[in-house]
Design an enzyme around this catalytic site. Sequence first.
Site, PDB file in Angstrom:
ATOM      1  N   GLU A  60       0.843  -1.157  -0.028  1.00 46.99           N
ATOM      2  CA  GLU A  60       0.072  -0.159  -0.031  1.00 46.99           C
ATOM      3  C   GLU A  60       1.173   1.157   0.042  1.00 46.99           C
ATOM      4  OE1 GLU A  60      -1.937  -0.852   3.703  1.00 46.99           O
ATOM      5  OE2 GLU A  60      -3.095  -2.591   2.614  1.00 46.99           O
ATOM      6  N   GLU A  71      -4.837  -7.021   2.310  1.00 49.36           N
ATOM      7  CA  GLU A  71      -3.495  -7.509   2.788  1.00 49.36           C
ATOM      8  C   GLU A  71      -3.508  -8.950   2.351  1.00 49.36           C
ATOM      9  OE1 GLU A  71      -4.952  -5.160   4.339  1.00 49.36           O
ATOM     10  OE2 GLU A  71      -3.430  -3.710   4.824  1.00 49.36           O
ATOM     11  N   PHE A  80       1.836  -0.989   8.632  1.00 49.26           N
ATOM     12  CA  PHE A  80       2.184  -1.511   9.821  1.00 49.26           C
ATOM     13  C   PHE A  80       2.008  -2.963  10.406  1.00 49.26           C
ATOM     14  CE2 PHE A  80       0.587   3.043   9.512  1.00 49.26           C
ATOM     15  CZ  PHE A  80       1.143   3.785  10.624  1.00 49.26           C
ATOM     16  N   ASP A 135       1.049  -3.891  12.835  1.00 51.00           N
ATOM     17  CA  ASP A 135      -0.056  -4.089  13.696  1.00 51.00           C
ATOM     18  C   ASP A 135      -1.462  -4.562  12.715  1.00 51.00           C
ATOM     19  OD1 ASP A 135       0.257  -1.826  16.179  1.00 51.00           O
ATOM     20  OD2 ASP A 135       1.385  -1.686  14.242  1.00 51.00           O
ATOM     21  N   PHE A 136      -1.391  -4.420  11.647  1.00 51.45           N
ATOM     22  CA  PHE A 136      -2.156  -4.923  10.505  1.00 51.45           C
ATOM     23  C   PHE A 136      -2.112  -6.346  10.089  1.00 51.45           C
ATOM     24  CE2 PHE A 136      -2.126  -0.207   8.314  1.00 51.45           C
ATOM     25  CZ  PHE A 136      -2.530   0.335   9.534  1.00 51.45           C
ATOM     26  N   HIS A 192      -1.450   0.966  16.275  1.00 47.78           N
ATOM     27  CA  HIS A 192      -0.526   1.336  15.098  1.00 47.78           C
ATOM     28  C   HIS A 192       0.753   1.605  16.107  1.00 47.78           C
ATOM     29  CE1 HIS A 192      -4.294   2.416  13.058  1.00 47.78           C
ATOM     30  NE2 HIS A 192      -3.494   2.568  12.024  1.00 47.78           N
TER      31      HIS A 192
END
Lengths: 351, 324
Positions: free
Chosen positions: A47, A78, A101, A103-104, A147
């Site tokens: 992205e 993703e 990130f 976190d994703f 994040h």
Amino acid sequence: MAIIDTTNKVEIKNQTSSSRKLTTAKAIVEGISQQMEADPSVFVLGEDVGAYGGIFSSTTGLLEKFGPKRIIDTPISETAFIGLATGAAVEGMRPIVELMFVDFFGVAMDQIYNHMAKIHYESGGNVKVPTVLMTAVGGGYSDGAQHSQCLWGTFAHLPGMKVVVPSSPYDAKGLIISAIQDDNPVIYMFHKGIMGLPWMVKNPHAIENVPQESYTVPIGKAKVVREGSDLTIVTLSLSVHHCLDVAEEVSKEGIECEVIDLRSLVPLDKTTILNSLAKTGKLIVVDEDYQSFGLSGEIAAIVAETDPRMLKGPMKRVCVPDVPIPYARSLEYAVLPTKERIAEAIRQILL
Amino acid sequence: MESQTRLDLYTQMVLIRSFEEAILQNYHADKKPLWDIGAGLIPGEMHLSAGQEPVAAGICAHLSANDAITAAHRPHHLAIAHGMDLKSLAAEIFGRQDGLGHGRGGHMHLFDPTIHFSCSGIIAEGFPPALGQAFAFKNKGSDAVVVAVAGEGAANQGAFHESLNLASLWKLPVVFVIEDNDWAISVPKEASTSVVSNATRAAAYAMPGQRIENNSVEEIYKAAGIAIHRARSGQGPTLLEIHTLRLWGHFEGDAQGYRPDLEQVPTHDPIPAYEQQLKQEQILDDQLIQQIRQQANEQVTLAIDYAKASPVPDPSSALEYVFC
């Protein structure tokens, strides 16, 4: 050749000297660029990796140099594009896929740990998956609980991926080149705080001399970044610099810390840790990941399994306590492994 | 359709059925009197594809070893029709050293790079890697295609929808195939899916969609031919939903008490029906049927014998292949 820095709108002139100062972000970009020139099967997707140049500048300038067929912006999807990277790798390409990130990871973890990481084993070694999953980690700038995490322990826990965590521009370039050349899946986790971004407080160590030519830093070899005889601090990523700063401070009081930058969790360089501990007898682990069931506990277990008598006293852990990363700056800095917490741990362990 | 093509489709289906019957027999042979899923010559879950042979035969007739297939947890029919070596396949199912994955994968995790075959035991998660294979084929300038197959239960997963979007956006050479066997384990399609036909979902991703009824191998062959040609010629992906039949349980040991049509199921078996059709049209006769069955059984017997003779993997090698 000149690299246009679209972030700072500054042109960095090609220099004849073999090294010049680069930020970690530029060092990563240079490593990717050199590998892309050397190997046409390397490409980048994720992205905002194209025109934007990566939210944390990890791909800045690559689109201009290599074009949209090799530097590919993806939908916010993703599962699809990380899976795509795996499939392309199975067919002989060498994708660098950015998860904006870490976190994703939750929206795509099946593709990461059940597919990318397991196919080589399940195929009995017949199918290689040479992917680099590049991702931003870390907090310190009030980005909140979704994040700001590091999560390297999560990936290191699951078999099949190498887990690489650079702390400096020099290592960042050498390790990204090693990661791209590696035939295994590698998750490459850069801390936002070491990238040298113009829009975030810069750690002074986020810029240093980096050789112009292509070079590798071996994955799986820790680095003793400061020698000392009184205690061993095992750490990684941004925390390396906090530890070095504190080590210099306490040195004035006559306390000499040995600081080890792990540089990768998988493989973990146990030898360097144990050799240092054999010398100092005292151990602190500084880790910006969550404390329980992670890196710090793993290192404790390695010591206990090897020879617990190496420890001349209880070890200390300076980690994020088991709490989501808070938003308010006062709260966030209460849980991060700050210099104050590191210094306090050093004084306590030497009591 | 040419008689030879029809005969080939029939022969392929017979071979798959012969293999699945042999696995069925060996799977259950030593699990009695006390059922233990992990015991016996073939341990673990076993999802057999009997009844779904028309899907594999009809699609793979258009593919070469350069094309890829990603299958799901019920993969044997597609593996066989795509040309997987039966011995390596059987040995992997038996968990032996000479299996495709040297006993590391098992029947839901079959990887054969020589024919670009893979499968995933996670519902719908075989679709995203299919995109990457298609991307690599396109990048190389090859006209190879990927056929990505999963059951109708997979069509409600995010990975399916993300993959359709990306394949359409990038015009990737993929054919998505939903095998609608009416049942996602015990849940019927009407209790899980907001649309009657998953083919209608293709419209949401600006690609053609077609549903093929009646488990008809010839209708599947025709539709797959159009979709595969479309992908091969750079026109992008297609979504097919094929109404097929789960002749046996979800996995072996499934008593299927939830299935109201249980007694009627064998009457829908596609192989006798096709056999009858080809006999009526004088493409097949009893002698040829016997010959085709016998050849299939011989191949399968060789494969099963090979698997049984292959060594059990050395326990000390369990850590090999985590990394290159």
